[in-house]
Design a protein around this motif. Structure first.
Motif, short mmCIF file in Angstrom:
data_model
loop_
_atom_site.label_atom_id
_atom_site.label_comp_id
_atom_site.label_asym_id
_atom_site.label_seq_id
_atom_site.Cartn_x
_atom_site.Cartn_y
_atom_site.Cartn_z
N ALA A 59 0.85 -1.19 0.00
CA ALA A 59 0.00 0.00 0.00
C ALA A 59 0.88 1.24 0.00
N PRO A 60 0.34 2.39 -0.46
CA PRO A 60 1.12 3.63 -0.46
C PRO A 60 1.32 4.21 0.93
N SER A 61 0.46 3.84 1.87
CA SER A 61 0.58 4.28 3.26
C SER A 61 -0.24 3.32 4.12
N ALA A 98 11.01 0.86 7.73
CA ALA A 98 12.28 0.59 7.05
C ALA A 98 12.19 0.85 5.56
N ALA A 99 10.99 0.63 4.98
CA ALA A 99 10.80 0.84 3.56
C ALA A 99 10.53 2.30 3.21
N GLY A 100 10.38 3.15 4.24
CA GLY A 100 10.11 4.56 4.00
C GLY A 100 8.67 4.84 3.59
N VAL A 101 7.76 3.91 3.88
CA VAL A 101 6.35 4.10 3.56
C VAL A 101 5.66 4.82 4.71
N PRO A 102 4.87 5.88 4.43
CA PRO A 102 4.18 6.59 5.52
C PRO A 102 3.27 5.65 6.31
#
Length: 205
Positions: free
Chosen positions: A151-153, A175-179
């Motif tokens: 998912a984007p966030s 860790a993946a930098g996803v909000p």
């Protein structure tokens, strides 16, 4: 029907709303709706016919009624890999079988971590809390009936010990930098295991 005030025949005013309870009810309903919708889309869990012999390496008490256990392989082989949301079936010394979510680091195949809240009168949880380092157990799995969807966030919602499958998901998203944001509810902060460690990742979330 509406209550009548004694001797007046008039209707009693409604009780003052409990905003906290109302918010929690709404949040619970939303979580159940999302879980139901996710279950409809979820693929059946692939059976895993695998038995592992592990040893209790450490036991910690993040909360008075929660035992956090580190389980290490009894042999030289590393433990099978897993992804956030996975669980193992734990075969206790009495023969009782219980399922517990893995809440540690999926990249660390030297240890499985689980956290168990003691339930009054609960056979499995009572036996889990009595375990000590050195005791050997049989595990089955791991299996994943609750995978983290792409998912984007993310908005993660958990209550009490229900944080165990969610914690690895939060760490993976971070860790993946996803909000992401986390809503973790409980009786009080002291009764909410893993919450403080997750808050360190991003205190504003």
């Amino acid at each position: 029907s509406p209550a009548l005030l004694p001797g007046t025949g008039s209707t009693a005013p409604p009780p003052h709303p409990n905003r906290g309870a109302t918010a929690l009810s709404v949040l619970t309903a939303l979580t159940q709706t999302l879980a139901t919708a996710g279950a409809r889309r979820r693929r059946p869990v692939t059976p895993v016919d695998r038995t592992l012999l592990v040893e209790v390496h450490a036991v910690r008490r993040p909360c008075p009624d929660v035992a956090e256990l580190d389980l290490v392989p009894a042999g030289a082989e590393p433990l099978p890999g897993w992804r956030p949301g996975a669980h193992v079936d734990v075969e206790l010394p009495s023969g009782v079988m219980r399922q517990y979510s893995l809440c540690g680091d999926p990249d660390d195949r030297s240890v499985y971590r689980i956290a168990v809240r003691q339930v009054p009168g609960g056979t499995g949880s009572h036996e889990m809390h009595a375990l000590r380092p050195g005791v050997r157990l049989r595990l089955h799995g791991p299996r994943n009936a609750f995978p983290l969807a792409t998912a984007p966030s993310y908005l993660f919602v958990a209550g009490g010990i229900g944080i165990t499958p969610i914690a690895p998901m939060v760490r993976a998203a971070h860790a993946a930098g996803v909000p992401w944001r986390l809503v973790h509810t409980g009786r009080d902060r002291a009764s909410m295991p893993l919450s403080d460690a997750l808050a360190v990742l991003a205190p504003d979330r």
